[in-house]
Design an enzyme around this catalytic site. Structure first.
Site, PDB file in Angstrom:
ATOM      1  N   TYR A 143      -6.368  -4.253  -8.533  1.00  0.00           N
ATOM      2  CA  TYR A 143      -6.895  -4.876  -7.318  1.00  0.00           C
ATOM      3  C   TYR A 143      -7.365  -3.868  -6.279  1.00  0.00           C
ATOM      4  O   TYR A 143      -6.776  -2.793  -6.117  1.00  0.00           O
ATOM      5  CB  TYR A 143      -5.794  -5.717  -6.661  1.00  0.00           C
ATOM      6  CG  TYR A 143      -5.758  -7.171  -7.069  1.00  0.00           C
ATOM      7  CD1 TYR A 143      -6.892  -7.870  -7.455  1.00  0.00           C
ATOM      8  CD2 TYR A 143      -4.554  -7.873  -7.037  1.00  0.00           C
ATOM      9  CE1 TYR A 143      -6.829  -9.208  -7.805  1.00  0.00           C
ATOM     10  CE2 TYR A 143      -4.484  -9.216  -7.385  1.00  0.00           C
ATOM     11  CZ  TYR A 143      -5.636  -9.879  -7.771  1.00  0.00           C
ATOM     12  OH  TYR A 143      -5.566 -11.193  -8.108  1.00  0.00           O
ATOM     13  N   GLU A 144      -8.397  -4.282  -5.516  1.00  0.00           N
ATOM     14  CA  GLU A 144      -8.857  -3.581  -4.315  1.00  0.00           C
ATOM     15  C   GLU A 144      -9.177  -2.105  -4.567  1.00  0.00           C
ATOM     16  O   GLU A 144      -8.894  -1.241  -3.749  1.00  0.00           O
ATOM     17  CB  GLU A 144      -7.823  -3.702  -3.181  1.00  0.00           C
ATOM     18  CG  GLU A 144      -7.301  -5.090  -2.932  1.00  0.00           C
ATOM     19  CD  GLU A 144      -8.404  -6.125  -2.692  1.00  0.00           C
ATOM     20  OE1 GLU A 144      -9.529  -5.734  -2.349  1.00  0.00           O
ATOM     21  OE2 GLU A 144      -8.137  -7.319  -2.865  1.00  0.00           O
ATOM     22  N   GLY A 145      -9.792  -1.843  -5.709  1.00  0.00           N
ATOM     23  CA  GLY A 145     -10.038  -0.467  -6.114  1.00  0.00           C
ATOM     24  C   GLY A 145      -8.895  -0.007  -6.987  1.00  0.00           C
ATOM     25  O   GLY A 145      -7.741   0.021  -6.555  1.00  0.00           O
TER      26      GLY A 145
END
Length: 594
Positions: free
Chosen positions: A434-436
């Site tokens: 997630y999120e990078g």
């Protein structure tokens, strides 16, 4: 398996490790004190235990469904969300003028740990609303705040972060969604997005999407991205909901875990949208939301680790097999086998370290906004920026590791779905992506955060760790203190090596080759720092004749467990930092294929 919110651990970490009292001293939170702290965490724990935890297994089995352009949540989830919103849980740290409670961000993070632990799939929905709130607070117009922000803060509407496209994952510069002016100040948003968490559902009346797209005259690449807001239902001037907007879910992904979290493929077909912030500055604006989400995902890792640990501990106390190594008892609980006891102790130590990192990052974020002087705010902003990728990546790795160890403690029963241990592992596995991805977090750490102030934030962090190291002889002699000393030395050596390499453009590959090892080294040592601070605080409380002696002695011992099992790896982490890009270049695709 029942879940019990670790309220005592959370309060201790906030007050004695992360330093939340310094946030209170700024005067920015007039309604906050330690009584409020305890009341909020007790209430969050009760809601998470009583409402969310019982739905965790239900959500995993039933999942969310999509039919006829609409998503239906798993049984019980819509009602649970309505209770969550009515309880004011989406407004803990939001400003009072938007209807929020204006409490410290660090306290909100601690409360949300219990949510993610009880039901990670549920927690993703309000987590993204919190990120949308931060983005609108930072770059929204007053009109946007009046229309959208207050409804997000109240929980009446939810938010979604809309970035990824089939051809544009982490490389957002490749995205192709467009936003064409309608001539009335609005835009027609067109394109397809994938992996949109809680992009559609039936738990709230409206859903606000913050979407990255391109204006017709935008330059190519990341400099041509703008941020737009569009909602499932159009909003009339009086604030009531109008007709359905022109976007819909095409389907939901079939995933390894978090089955109750609808991960949507969304089609935007000329949807009415409005610009948020400045044209072609969307990536900068989105990173406000992204950084908030990254820290929140780190807390997810702590939460799922805590849930897996609690289940493993309960099983180890109940399961009887073999002879106790300490009492000689036959058919003893397996917690009396040294390897099981060691496994559980390391699990708990890593959870405590990750919790300390995440909540300390939250305190840094609060002080970056509210410290008394510009110089103090600058220093705390540097600390927040430096710790955020560590909090996200190291803590989510801990979530996966602890969930995996939880299965190991169960033995064969852990591999059977009926025990529930496997779900924790399946759910935890998304968080490092997630999120990078965590590799991107490492590149962000060495590529941006380490050098953004010439390494000053890292040097200040090292100095703070050395100050704690100087106090450790009050508690420990020999290896427990020596291992922390060697860990701090390894961090300092690695930091100086990377700063030197970053100064030479020809050594860019050397920096990136060492990025993952550097983040892991920082996480290991900063985590040890958190436990050392906790141990020193526990001793001070004991010396004052206060607190629960057994629990406080446990905090002191927990650092020793961590020093023996984690800090000893600092030298190998340091070696990996310096491996160099040429070594990996020689390991070509052909060499890997063999």
């Amino acid at each position: 398996m029942t879940y019990r919110a670790p309220v005592r651990d959370l309060i201790f970490t906030l007050t004695e490790v992360a330093g939340l009292d310094a946030v209170a001293a700024t005067g920015a939170f007039p309604d906050y004190d330690r009584e409020v702290l305890a009341a909020v965490l007790e209430a969050a724990g009760q809601f998470s235990e009583g409402v969310l935890a019982p739905l965790n297994r239900v959500g995993d089995r039933h999942g969310a469904t999509c039919a006829d352009g609409a998503v239906t949540t798993a049984p019980g989830f819509a009602d649970a969300y309505r209770q969550f919103a009515e309880g004011g849980w989406t407004g803990l740290s939001a400003p009072a003028e938007a209807g929020g409670q204006q409490l410290p961000k660090a306290l909100e993070l601690a409360a949300y740990e219990t949510v993610h632990a009880a039901n990670m799939a549920f927690g993703l929905c309000p987590m993204l609303s919190l990120a949308a709130i931060e983005a609108l607070e930072a770059v929204g117009t007053e009109a946007q705040k009046a229309t959208w922000l207050t409804r997000l803060v109240s929980g009446e509407w939810t938010g979604a972060m809309v970035l990824t496209e089939p051809q544009a994952g982490s490389d957002l510069g490749a995205l192709a969604a467009t936003a064409t002016p309608n001539g009335d100040g609005t835009y027609a948003l067109t394109g397809q997005k994938i992996f949109i968490t809680w992009g559609d559902h039936d738990a709230a009346d409206n859903i606000i999407h913050l979407v990255l797209a391109r204006l017709p005259d935008a330059p190519p690449g990341p400099k041509g991205i703008s941020l737009f807001l569009t909602s499932k239902y159009l909003v009339r001037p009086d604030g009531t909901l109008g007709e359905r907007n022109a976007f819909r879910p095409v389907g939901i992904e079939h995933k390894l875990g978090i089955h109750a979290s609808p991960t949507c493929v969304m089609a935007y077909e000329g949807a009415t949208a409005e610009l948020v912030g400045q044209p072609n500055q969307g990536l900068t604006h989105m990173f406000v939301m992204m950084n908030a989400a990254r820290l929140a995902v780190g807390v997810e890792g702590v939460g799922i680790a805590e849930r897996a640990f609690q289940q493993a501990l309960a099983y180890a106390r109940e399961r009887r097999q073999g002879r106790s190594a300490w009492t000689g008892e036959a058919r003893a609980p397996i917690i009396d086998h040294p390897d099981v006891r060691r496994t559980l102790a390391v699990m708990k130590a890593k959870i405590a370290a990750a919790r300390g990192i995440c909540l300390s990052t939250g305190v840094a974020a609060d002080l970056a906004r509210h410290a008394a002087t510009e110089e103090d705010r600058r220093r705390w902003k540097g600390r927040e920026d430096l710790l955020t990728p560590i909090a996200k990546a190291w803590s989510t790795d801990v979530g996966c590791e602890v969930a995996s160890l939880g299965i190991q403690v169960h033995g064969g029963m852990g591999f059977i779905e009926e025990t529930g241990a496997a779900q924790h592992y399946r759910d935890a596995r998304i968080a490092p992506i997630y999120e990078g991805t965590n590799g991107i977090q490492a590149m962000d750490l060495v590529g941006r955060k380490l050098g953004q102030d010439g390494g000053q934030s890292a040097r200040e962090l090292i100095a703070d760790m050395k100050a704690t190291l100087a106090l450790l002889p009050r508690l420990y002699s020999g290896k427990p203190a020596e291992r922390f000393a060697k860990g701090v030395e390894a961090v300092e050596d690695a930091t100086l090596w990377l700063l030197d390499a970053k100064a030479d453009a020809a050594r860019a590959a050397d920096v990136l080759a060492g990025a993952d090892a550097y983040l892991k080294l920082m996480g290991d040592v900063v985590g040890g720092w958190m436990l050392a601070r906790g141990a020193l605080a526990a001793r001070a409380i004991l010396d004052a004749g206060e607190g629960d002696p057994e629990w406080l002695e446990g905090r002191i011992t927990l650092y020793e467990v961590y020093a023996a099992n984690v800090l000893g790896h600092a030298s190998s982490r340091l070696a990996a930092v310096g491996q160099g890009g040429e070594l990996l270049e020689r390991m070509s695709a052909g060499a890997l294929a063999g």
